[in-house]
Every structure is written in structure tokens, then in C-alpha cells.
Write a protein that holds these residues in place. Structure first.
Motif, PDB file in Angstrom:
ATOM      1  N   ARG A   5       1.162  -1.306  -0.575  1.00 17.03           N
ATOM      2  CA  ARG A   5       0.195   0.206  -0.124  1.00 17.03           C
ATOM      3  C   ARG A   5       1.115   1.346  -0.119  1.00 17.03           C
ATOM      4  N   ARG A   6       0.653   2.209  -0.713  1.00 17.24           N
ATOM      5  CA  ARG A   6       1.234   3.449  -0.778  1.00 17.24           C
ATOM      6  C   ARG A   6       0.585   4.941   0.042  1.00 17.24           C
ATOM      7  N   ILE A   7       1.152   5.564   1.012  1.00 20.95           N
ATOM      8  CA  ILE A   7       0.266   6.049   1.921  1.00 20.95           C
ATOM      9  C   ILE A   7       1.557   7.526   1.953  1.00 20.95           C
ATOM     10  N   ALA A   8       0.430   8.262   1.219  1.00 23.97           N
ATOM     11  CA  ALA A   8       1.018   9.826   1.808  1.00 23.97           C
ATOM     12  C   ALA A   8       0.917  10.097   2.892  1.00 23.97           C
ATOM     13  N   LEU A   9       1.968  11.244   3.003  1.00 24.19           N
ATOM     14  CA  LEU A   9       2.130  11.747   4.682  1.00 24.19           C
ATOM     15  C   LEU A   9       2.282  13.112   3.939  1.00 24.19           C
ATOM     16  N   ILE A  10       1.821  14.251   4.656  1.00 19.49           N
ATOM     17  CA  ILE A  10       1.677  15.533   4.188  1.00 19.49           C
ATOM     18  C   ILE A  10       1.184  16.157   5.578  1.00 19.49           C
ATOM     19  N   ALA A  11       1.762  17.401   5.824  1.00 18.36           N
ATOM     20  CA  ALA A  11       1.690  17.754   6.740  1.00 18.36           C
ATOM     21  C   ALA A  11       1.997  19.674   6.301  1.00 18.36           C
ATOM     22  N   GLN A  12       0.816  20.915   7.109  1.00 12.48           N
ATOM     23  CA  GLN A  12       1.639  21.923   7.009  1.00 12.48           C
ATOM     24  C   GLN A  12       2.060  22.494   7.794  1.00 12.48           C
ATOM     25  N   HIS A  13       3.211  23.426   7.305  1.00 11.75           N
ATOM     26  CA  HIS A  13       4.082  24.098   8.273  1.00 11.75           C
ATOM     27  C   HIS A  13       3.894  23.835   9.566  1.00 11.75           C
ATOM     28  N   CYS A  25       6.678   7.437  16.116  1.00 12.71           N
ATOM     29  CA  CYS A  25       6.190   5.886  17.025  1.00 12.71           C
ATOM     30  C   CYS A  25       5.156   5.015  16.590  1.00 12.71           C
ATOM     31  N   HIS A  26       5.346   5.629  15.655  1.00 13.55           N
ATOM     32  CA  HIS A  26       4.897   4.124  14.443  1.00 13.55           C
ATOM     33  C   HIS A  26       5.599   3.375  13.202  1.00 13.55           C
ATOM     34  N   TYR A  27       6.689   4.106  13.203  1.00 12.55           N
ATOM     35  CA  TYR A  27       7.499   3.844  11.587  1.00 12.55           C
ATOM     36  C   TYR A  27       7.600   2.068  11.913  1.00 12.55           C
ATOM     37  N   SER A  28       7.647   1.260  12.386  1.00 10.09           N
ATOM     38  CA  SER A  28       7.660  -0.181  12.823  1.00 10.09           C
ATOM     39  C   SER A  28       6.438  -0.863  11.820  1.00 10.09           C
ATOM     40  N   VAL A  29       5.143   0.196  11.587  1.00 10.26           N
ATOM     41  CA  VAL A  29       3.990  -0.484  11.227  1.00 10.26           C
ATOM     42  C   VAL A  29       4.916   0.408   9.965  1.00 10.26           C
ATOM     43  N   LEU A  30       4.776   1.812   9.436  1.00 12.10           N
ATOM     44  CA  LEU A  30       5.104   2.282   8.275  1.00 12.10           C
ATOM     45  C   LEU A  30       6.067   1.985   7.532  1.00 12.10           C
ATOM     46  N   ILE A  31       7.293   1.792   7.911  1.00 14.49           N
ATOM     47  CA  ILE A  31       8.310   0.786   6.394  1.00 14.49           C
ATOM     48  C   ILE A  31       7.748  -0.289   5.829  1.00 14.49           C
ATOM     49  N   GLY A  32       5.957  -0.257   6.781  1.00 13.53           N
ATOM     50  CA  GLY A  32       5.987  -2.041   5.656  1.00 13.53           C
ATOM     51  C   GLY A  32       4.528  -1.309   4.476  1.00 13.53           C
ATOM     52  N   TYR A  33       5.186   0.033   4.257  1.00  9.01           N
ATOM     53  CA  TYR A  33       4.407   0.532   2.754  1.00  9.01           C
ATOM     54  C   TYR A  33       5.159   1.341   2.485  1.00  9.01           C
ATOM     55  N   LYS A  34       4.835   1.379   0.808  1.00 12.70           N
ATOM     56  CA  LYS A  34       5.748   2.348   0.314  1.00 12.70           C
ATOM     57  C   LYS A  34       5.016   4.324   0.796  1.00 12.70           C
ATOM     58  N   LEU A  35       5.684   4.673   1.081  1.00 11.63           N
ATOM     59  CA  LEU A  35       5.743   6.286   1.894  1.00 11.63           C
ATOM     60  C   LEU A  35       6.044   7.551   1.212  1.00 11.63           C
ATOM     61  N   ILE A  36       4.978   8.756   0.473  1.00 11.22           N
ATOM     62  CA  ILE A  36       5.028   9.363  -0.312  1.00 11.22           C
ATOM     63  C   ILE A  36       4.829  10.405   0.406  1.00 11.22           C
ATOM     64  N   SER A  37       6.187  11.879  -0.105  1.00 13.42           N
ATOM     65  CA  SER A  37       5.629  13.099   0.730  1.00 13.42           C
ATOM     66  C   SER A  37       6.687  14.029   0.042  1.00 13.42           C
ATOM     67  N   VAL A 135      -6.604  -3.050   6.937  1.00 13.60           N
ATOM     68  CA  VAL A 135      -5.733  -1.437   5.526  1.00 13.60           C
ATOM     69  C   VAL A 135      -5.442  -1.845   4.567  1.00 13.60           C
ATOM     70  N   ASN A 136      -4.776  -3.684   4.213  1.00 15.00           N
ATOM     71  CA  ASN A 136      -4.694  -3.755   3.563  1.00 15.00           C
ATOM     72  C   ASN A 136      -5.651  -5.040   2.571  1.00 15.00           C
ATOM     73  N   HIS A 137      -6.500  -4.306   2.855  1.00 16.25           N
ATOM     74  CA  HIS A 137      -7.325  -4.991   2.307  1.00 16.25           C
ATOM     75  C   HIS A 137      -8.925  -3.848   1.935  1.00 16.25           C
ATOM     76  N   LEU A 138      -8.463  -2.678   1.461  1.00 16.55           N
ATOM     77  CA  LEU A 138      -9.161  -1.351   1.531  1.00 16.55           C
ATOM     78  C   LEU A 138      -9.549  -1.645  -0.231  1.00 16.55           C
ATOM     79  N   LEU A 139     -10.668  -1.678  -0.686  1.00 15.49           N
ATOM     80  CA  LEU A 139     -11.174  -1.523  -1.660  1.00 15.49           C
ATOM     81  C   LEU A 139     -10.738  -0.805  -2.721  1.00 15.49           C
TER      82      LEU A 139
END
Length: 153
Positions: A5-13, A25-37, A135-139
Motif C-alpha cells: 500500500r502507498r501512503i502519502a504523508l503531508i503536513a502544513q508548516h 512512534c509508528h515507524y515499525s508499521v510504516l516501514i511496511g508501506y511505500k511512503l510518499i511525501s 488496511v491491506n484489504h481496502l476497496l
């Protein structure tokens, strides 16, 4: 084999620090995804995750970083959404900002709604999304043909 799965991580300033703390805090879960920012945020995310990984691994974690050029990063994200290249997005908007950073954020939110992309605009929802057993079975994303009846301003 199920696709990553591809997760985009975006934050305003004013929300970047919040997002980086959450990622730590959640890096261990996030490393199982492709991250985009965005490029600047992607560099910071990469440092946070790689610092955590270097404690347990010698492997570097790569993040897909949007180009910072003539086309805005929000427009690039919009294009990725319409092409089905974003599965989830964590989009932290500063609610106390007097004027919106730009109208691209509003347009991006419209696309996220139209294409039915799971979207977290706060960290509690982001945590629920990435920790959900489904989360890995999204439509699949809404097909473009189903959007033909919608008129955009």
C-alpha cells in the motif's frame, strides 16, 4: 502476493513536527508501506525512520519524494490520486492558520473525497487507519467513469 500500500504523508508548516513525532512512534508499521511525501518533508521522514532503523538494521528506508518545481506538490498528489497511485493519505492541516496556504489543499480534499481515498486529517484517525486489520484489504479506488456525472467548480 499482495501489493504494498502507498501512503502519502503531508503536513502544513505548523504541523510538520506533529507528523514527525507520530512517525517516530509508528515507524515499525510504516516501514511496511511505500511512503510518499513532499521533498522537504520526505527528507525529514527519511531521517527519522533511518535513525530508528539504524538501531536494528543496516538497511536504509526509501521514500518517494514529490518534485519541487513548476507544478505544485499538491497538484502532483492530485494527479497521483486520479491515477490510483495513493491508497491512504495523512494530511495534517493547520486549523489555526488564518488563511489557507493555497487553494490547492481545497482542491486536493475534493479529489480525495471524489476518489474515495481514506484520509486522516488528524493523528488519532491516522493511528486508527494504519492499525486497522483491514488496511491491506481496502476497496479499489472509484473508477473515473463513475465520476462522469460530477461537475467541478
Amino acid at each position: 502476493m499482495e501489493k504494498l500500500r502507498r501512503i502519502a504523508l503531508i503536513a502544513q508548516h505548523n504541523r510538520k513536527h506533529d507528523l514527525l513525532e507520530w512517525i517516530e512512534c509508528h515507524y515499525s508499521v510504516l516501514i511496511g508501506y511505500k511512503l510518499i511525501s513532499t521533498k522537504p518533508m520526505g527528507d525529514l521522514i527519511g531521517k527519522v525512520i533511518n535513525n530508528k532503523l539504524n538501531d536494528t538494521s543496516t538497511k536504509n528506508f526509501d521514500i518517494i519524494k514529490l518534485k519541487s518545481d513548476a507544478i505544485t506538490e499538491e497538484q502532483q498528489l492530485g494527479e497521483m490520486i486520479t491515477e490510483g497511485k495513493i491508497d491512504l493519505i495523512i494530511l495534517l492541516i493547520d486549523p489555526l492558520q488564518r488563511k489557507p496556504q493555497n487553494t490547492d489543499i481545497g482542491d486536493l480534499l475534493k479529489l480525495l473525497l471524489l476518489y474515495d481515498v481514506p484520509t486522516a486529517c488528524n493523528l488519532s484517525t491516522a493511528t486508527f487507519m494504519i492499525s486497522s486489520p483491514i488496511v491491506n484489504h481496502l476497496l479499489p479506488s472509484v473508477e473515473k467513469n463513475n465520476l462522469a456525472f460530477i461537475e467541478l467548480d
